[in-house]
Scaffold this motif. Sequence first.
Motif, PDB file in Angstrom:
ATOM      1  N   GLY A  98      22.706  15.148  62.111  1.00  0.00           N
ATOM      2  CA  GLY A  98      22.639  15.195  63.459  1.00  0.00           C
ATOM      3  C   GLY A  98      22.454  13.383  64.031  1.00  0.00           C
ATOM      4  N   PRO A  99      21.588  12.474  63.515  1.00  0.00           N
ATOM      5  CA  PRO A  99      21.808  11.135  64.048  1.00  0.00           C
ATOM      6  C   PRO A  99      23.122  10.563  63.890  1.00  0.00           C
ATOM      7  CG  PRO A  99      19.700  11.614  62.603  1.00  0.00           C
ATOM      8  CD  PRO A  99      20.515  12.856  62.450  1.00  0.00           C
ATOM      9  N   VAL A 100      23.841  10.810  62.653  1.00  0.00           N
ATOM     10  CA  VAL A 100      25.170  10.521  62.433  1.00  0.00           C
ATOM     11  C   VAL A 100      26.266  10.948  63.676  1.00  0.00           C
ATOM     12  CG1 VAL A 100      27.416  10.355  60.891  1.00  0.00           C
ATOM     13  CG2 VAL A 100      24.940   9.948  60.119  1.00  0.00           C
ATOM     14  N   TYR A 101      25.766  12.154  64.049  1.00  0.00           N
ATOM     15  CA  TYR A 101      26.649  12.693  64.954  1.00  0.00           C
ATOM     16  C   TYR A 101      26.519  12.258  66.489  1.00  0.00           C
ATOM     17  CZ  TYR A 101      29.069  16.474  67.552  1.00  0.00           C
ATOM     18  OH  TYR A 101      29.694  17.173  68.478  1.00  0.00           O
ATOM     19  N   GLY A 102      25.121  11.795  66.550  1.00  0.00           N
ATOM     20  CA  GLY A 102      24.917  11.265  67.876  1.00  0.00           C
ATOM     21  C   GLY A 102      25.374   9.864  67.981  1.00  0.00           C
ATOM     22  N   PHE A 103      25.388   9.203  66.768  1.00  0.00           N
ATOM     23  CA  PHE A 103      25.919   7.788  66.692  1.00  0.00           C
ATOM     24  C   PHE A 103      27.349   8.000  67.101  1.00  0.00           C
ATOM     25  CE2 PHE A 103      28.343   4.575  64.395  1.00  0.00           C
ATOM     26  CZ  PHE A 103      27.823   3.413  64.759  1.00  0.00           C
ATOM     27  N   ALA A 104      28.076   8.748  66.030  1.00  0.00           N
ATOM     28  CA  ALA A 104      29.516   8.981  66.574  1.00  0.00           C
ATOM     29  C   ALA A 104      29.852   9.152  68.058  1.00  0.00           C
ATOM     30  CB  ALA A 104      30.059   9.954  65.558  1.00  0.00           C
ATOM     31  N   PHE A 105      29.101  10.121  68.676  1.00  0.00           N
ATOM     32  CA  PHE A 105      29.495  10.343  69.929  1.00  0.00           C
ATOM     33  C   PHE A 105      29.095   8.840  70.862  1.00  0.00           C
ATOM     34  CE2 PHE A 105      29.482  14.273  72.647  1.00  0.00           C
ATOM     35  CZ  PHE A 105      30.379  15.088  71.556  1.00  0.00           C
ATOM     36  N   TRP A 106      28.235   8.298  70.507  1.00  0.00           N
ATOM     37  CA  TRP A 106      28.053   7.061  71.282  1.00  0.00           C
ATOM     38  C   TRP A 106      29.288   5.966  70.924  1.00  0.00           C
ATOM     39  CZ3 TRP A 106      26.943   2.183  69.085  1.00  0.00           C
ATOM     40  CH2 TRP A 106      26.616   1.176  69.751  1.00  0.00           C
ATOM     41  N   ALA A 107      29.682   5.801  69.878  1.00  0.00           N
ATOM     42  CA  ALA A 107      30.701   4.994  69.365  1.00  0.00           C
ATOM     43  C   ALA A 107      31.728   5.567  69.926  1.00  0.00           C
ATOM     44  CB  ALA A 107      30.827   4.968  67.853  1.00  0.00           C
ATOM     45  N   VAL A 108      32.058   6.582  70.114  1.00  0.00           N
ATOM     46  CA  VAL A 108      33.368   7.261  70.593  1.00  0.00           C
ATOM     47  C   VAL A 108      33.604   6.602  72.072  1.00  0.00           C
ATOM     48  CG1 VAL A 108      34.952   9.117  71.108  1.00  0.00           C
ATOM     49  CG2 VAL A 108      34.091   8.858  68.852  1.00  0.00           C
ATOM     50  N   GLU A 119      31.742   4.300  73.713  1.00  0.00           N
ATOM     51  CA  GLU A 119      31.883   2.779  73.855  1.00  0.00           C
ATOM     52  C   GLU A 119      33.303   2.375  73.337  1.00  0.00           C
ATOM     53  OE1 GLU A 119      29.564   0.632  75.361  1.00  0.00           O
ATOM     54  OE2 GLU A 119      28.242   2.607  75.517  1.00  0.00           O
ATOM     55  N   ALA A 120      33.800   2.722  72.348  1.00  0.00           N
ATOM     56  CA  ALA A 120      35.017   2.086  71.762  1.00  0.00           C
ATOM     57  C   ALA A 120      36.278   2.715  72.314  1.00  0.00           C
ATOM     58  CB  ALA A 120      35.053   2.026  70.174  1.00  0.00           C
ATOM     59  N   GLY A 121      35.983   3.874  72.603  1.00  0.00           N
ATOM     60  CA  GLY A 121      37.496   4.679  73.227  1.00  0.00           C
ATOM     61  C   GLY A 121      37.678   5.046  74.498  1.00  0.00           C
ATOM     62  N   ILE A 122      36.594   6.211  74.850  1.00  0.00           N
ATOM     63  CA  ILE A 122      36.556   6.520  76.261  1.00  0.00           C
ATOM     64  C   ILE A 122      36.469   5.362  77.328  1.00  0.00           C
ATOM     65  CG2 ILE A 122      35.633   8.255  77.639  1.00  0.00           C
ATOM     66  CD1 ILE A 122      34.831   9.879  75.211  1.00  0.00           C
ATOM     67  N   GLY A 147      38.436   2.591  81.786  1.00  0.00           N
ATOM     68  CA  GLY A 147      38.118   1.307  82.674  1.00  0.00           C
ATOM     69  C   GLY A 147      36.780   1.331  83.084  1.00  0.00           C
ATOM     70  N   VAL A 148      35.780   1.931  82.626  1.00  0.00           N
ATOM     71  CA  VAL A 148      34.529   1.855  82.993  1.00  0.00           C
ATOM     72  C   VAL A 148      33.855   0.479  82.444  1.00  0.00           C
ATOM     73  CG1 VAL A 148      32.215   2.806  82.437  1.00  0.00           C
ATOM     74  CG2 VAL A 148      34.076   4.382  82.504  1.00  0.00           C
ATOM     75  N   ASP A 149      33.161  -0.205  83.290  1.00  0.00           N
ATOM     76  CA  ASP A 149      32.728  -1.549  82.932  1.00  0.00           C
ATOM     77  C   ASP A 149      31.437  -1.373  82.107  1.00  0.00           C
ATOM     78  OD1 ASP A 149      31.641  -4.079  83.228  1.00  0.00           O
ATOM     79  OD2 ASP A 149      30.566  -3.749  85.231  1.00  0.00           O
ATOM     80  N   GLN A 150      31.639  -2.180  80.871  1.00  0.00           N
ATOM     81  CA  GLN A 150      30.880  -2.332  79.975  1.00  0.00           C
ATOM     82  C   GLN A 150      29.952  -3.432  79.602  1.00  0.00           C
ATOM     83  OE1 GLN A 150      34.077  -0.940  76.950  1.00  0.00           O
ATOM     84  NE2 GLN A 150      32.170   0.431  76.343  1.00  0.00           N
TER      85      GLN A 150
END
Length: 128
Positions: free
Chosen positions: A74-84, A86-89, A94-97
Amino acid sequence: MAMSGFRQVTTGLGLVERVPPEEVLRKTAPGLFRRIPVDRRQALVELLHWAYGAGGGMLFGVLPRRLRRQPWTGPVYGFAFWAVFEAGIAPLLGVDQRRHGGREPLALLADHLLYGVVVAASPWLHAD
């Protein structure tokens, strides 16, 4: 919905200025966002985030059962969602980061770790 409560805390404390679903709407559908009355925009942002989270929950449900049952998944999945995001979507859309130093990304990461824990704890994922 657990993330929604957590997000209310992080925005209320000033750790997060504008949540990613709002940034995505502002960037990808500015006309739609402007047509929504200001007092209703938060509901639209919330519904979009719930839809995204539900899709993520369904995706989690297709993981192999032996993987879904591991306490770390679960935590790894949540991290992966966040990382995808931040790094991809976000860069793709063009979302301001540019955010409040390290506080905002860490608050959003904690939000997504909570999401992973809650999704993994769902009883229907473990039923035969």
